[in-house]
Design an enzyme around this catalytic site. Structure first.
Site, PDB file in Angstrom:
ATOM      1  N   HIS A  73       0.823  -1.211   0.000  1.00 17.48           N
ATOM      2  CA  HIS A  73       0.000   0.000   0.000  1.00 17.48           C
ATOM      3  C   HIS A  73       0.860   1.265   0.000  1.00 17.48           C
ATOM      4  O   HIS A  73       2.054   1.240   0.333  1.00 17.48           O
ATOM      5  CB  HIS A  73      -0.935   0.009   1.211  1.00 17.48           C
ATOM      6  CG  HIS A  73      -0.208   0.069   2.532  1.00 17.48           C
ATOM      7  ND1 HIS A  73       0.329   1.236   3.039  1.00 17.48           N
ATOM      8  CD2 HIS A  73       0.054  -0.891   3.447  1.00 17.48           C
ATOM      9  CE1 HIS A  73       0.892   0.991   4.204  1.00 17.48           C
ATOM     10  NE2 HIS A  73       0.746  -0.296   4.486  1.00 17.48           N
ATOM     11  N   GLU A 147      -1.803  -7.058   7.668  1.00 16.24           N
ATOM     12  CA  GLU A 147      -0.412  -6.908   8.094  1.00 16.24           C
ATOM     13  C   GLU A 147      -0.140  -7.790   9.311  1.00 16.24           C
ATOM     14  O   GLU A 147      -1.060  -8.293   9.971  1.00 16.24           O
ATOM     15  CB  GLU A 147      -0.126  -5.430   8.396  1.00 16.24           C
ATOM     16  CG  GLU A 147       1.311  -5.108   8.795  1.00 16.24           C
ATOM     17  CD  GLU A 147       2.353  -5.507   7.735  1.00 16.24           C
ATOM     18  OE1 GLU A 147       2.443  -6.711   7.451  1.00 16.24           O
ATOM     19  OE2 GLU A 147       3.096  -4.629   7.258  1.00 16.24           O
TER      20      GLU A 147
END
Length: 506
Positions: A73, A147
């Site tokens: 990202h 994550e």
């Protein structure tokens, strides 16, 4: 939906503006193996060296060649603040992060992805929306792509982690694979989760897949696909909106596919810009440069000069490296590598008039015979060693004797490079090496403590660069900043993706 305004980023041609588009998101989760391995947390220095646990035999077979493009990202608000995000979902993309996502969209605009998998966290989901743009296929969100789970660490600034957790935080920094918090081993959990992701990605009926996720999980995806253990955490960097590419090639006899890392961390900005490697400053660096195309139109075994395109590629590489104060350039004695090395040296030594520095830089150029593999390529009797069109895993067709020769020669060359890098009079020492792609693949494999069996697991193109940092000096682990970076070549750059419609089915 957010939309990017008129301040578009452009990559050598004009693209259509990003418009507001509706997306379909579908959740795709799986149960995780929650049982924790109760392993001894005490490890010796020898145990911390990079090791390979074996090939990724857990991967399901594929019927056709499958390319998976991983994107981290864009910069998030917590990235900018220096907070530990983990799997928390409180941060969003910054304006810089939106711009990075737009650059990645442009890099991938011509690819016909069949499907997109995304982490469900806002910063990753938004990046996926920008890149996916007007494609009609749905985006699948998968909780396994979130994550790394860092539990009590999440939300802390670095100094807060040191003050509150002391030894545990230092272990997270120095020995992450064995780091334990709140009864969990986060890196080990992450490796298990990445393995689960691959099983879902590879069984999906698609040949071109986009995956948008996060730093640590993308590291784990690359490592688990290659068969690397948790010791490789923080070794294969993933920058904001960096693009990595993995090719999965079916085996005629079935079973887990052949795997080739085609590209690692092709970043929106220059990969050699000042910064840290895995959070630490690195004053020692080796840059592997593949020489430009030759008069025969390739980087083949012929000892010939570069053609016009090869000359452009070498000049573009020299311009990119102008941001570095190169101390020495070591090349294969063949004509094309020598020409590329000389081009880099000339630009370095003209730094004063080019505005990059106040004084001209003296660069020592050397030739190293062990970087020359052209005689081995001659013996391979392969019709194609064209570095502008090599297929992933092309080295796998070599006989074992030839692979052994390449491996031994690159091993000797790697030791010479580390010796050059260890010059105590140069605390910030940058060594550039110029050679044929297969020679540089051998150097990379030695850096990663692999064996000759992994030579077919990496791909390099003519004119590309690979950057390796040494935050702990030449005797420590090499941290790979990028592999097969080619964006600096401009309109002659090697595309990140490639057509898949003609792949043979097994």
């Amino acid at each position: 939906m957010l939309s990017v305004g008129d301040n578009h980023l452009f990559l050598h041609r004009t693209y259509k503006p990003l418009t507001t588009t509706c997306f379909t998101f579908r959740s795709f989760t799986s149960s995780l193996k929650q049982q924790q391995q109760q392993l001894d947390t005490s490890v010796s220095d020898d145990d911390r060296k990079l090791t390979v646990t074996g090939t990724a035999s857990f991967l399901p077979p594929v019927k056709v060649g499958k390319r998976v493009v991983l994107v981290r990202h864009g910069q998030s608000t917590w990235n900018a603040e220096g907070r530990i995000q983990g799997s928390s979902d409180y941060s969003v993309l910054t304006p810089k992060g939106e711009a990075q996502a737009e650059t990645s969209r442009q890099m991938l605009i011509d690819d016909s992805f069949d499907i997109c998998f995304s982490s469900p966290l806002k910063r990753s989901k938004r990046t996926a929306e920008v890149i996916w743009d007007s494609r009609k296929e749905e985006i699948l969100t998968d909780s396994d792509l979130r994550e790394i789970d860092l539990y009590s660490f999440q939300g802390l600034l670095k100094h807060e982690g040191i003050e509150k957790y002391g030894p545990a935080f230092r272990q997270w920094q120095k020995d992450a694979p064995n780091f334990n918090i709140d009864g969990h081993y986060p890196v080990r959990e992450l490796w298990d989760r990445a393995s689960s992701c691959w099983k879902k990605i590879l069984v999906h009926d698609s040949s071109s897949v986009l995956v948008v996720a996060h730093n640590a999980v993308n590291q784990a995806l690359v490592a688990t696909a290659m068969g690397f253990g948790t010791e490789y955490f923080r070794v294969l960097l993933q920058s904001n909106c960096g693009v990595s590419v993995l090719d999965f090639v079916p085996r005629p006899e079935g079973g887990s596919p052949y795997i080739c890392l085609n590209r690692l961390n092709q970043t929106p900005s220059s990969p050699i810009a000042a910064g840290s490697s895995a959070g630490r400053k690195a004053g020692k660096r080796i840059v592997l440069v593949c020489h430009g195309l030759t008069e025969a139109g390739n980087s083949d075994a012929g000892d010939t000069s570069m053609n016009m395109l090869g000359t452009i590629q070498s000049q573009k590489t020299a311009e990119l490296l102008l941001d570095l104060n190169v101390k020495s350039i070591i090349s294969s004695p063949r004509i094309a590598p020598t020409e590329t090395a000389n081009a880099i040296a000339r630009v370095q030594e003209a730094a004063d008039c080019l505005g990059a520095d106040c004084v001209a830089r003296y660069v020592e150029t050397k030739q190293l015979k062990d970087l020359d593999v052209h005689d081995i390529l001659d013996r391979s009797k392969k019709e194609s060693v064209n570095a502008s069109s090599l297929e992933s895993g092309w080295v796998n067709g070599f006989e074992d004797e030839l692979l052994t020769d390449i491996w031994d020669r690159s091993g000797t060359a790697w030791k010479s490079l580390l010796k050059e890098l260890s010059n105590e009079s140069e605390p910030d020492n940058i060594v550039v090496t110029v050679a044929h792609p297969i020679s540089n693949i051998g150097l990379l494999a030695h850096c990663l403590n692999l064996t000759k069996d992994w030579l077919g697991s990496f791909h390099l193109d003519a004119g590309s660069i690979t950057v390796i940092d040494f935050p702990d000096g030449p005797s420590g682990k090499g941290v790979v900043r990028c592999i097969n970076y080619s964006a600096h070549l401009g309109r002659w750059s090697i595309p990140i993706t490639r057509p898949t419609q003609d792949d043979e089915e097994f």
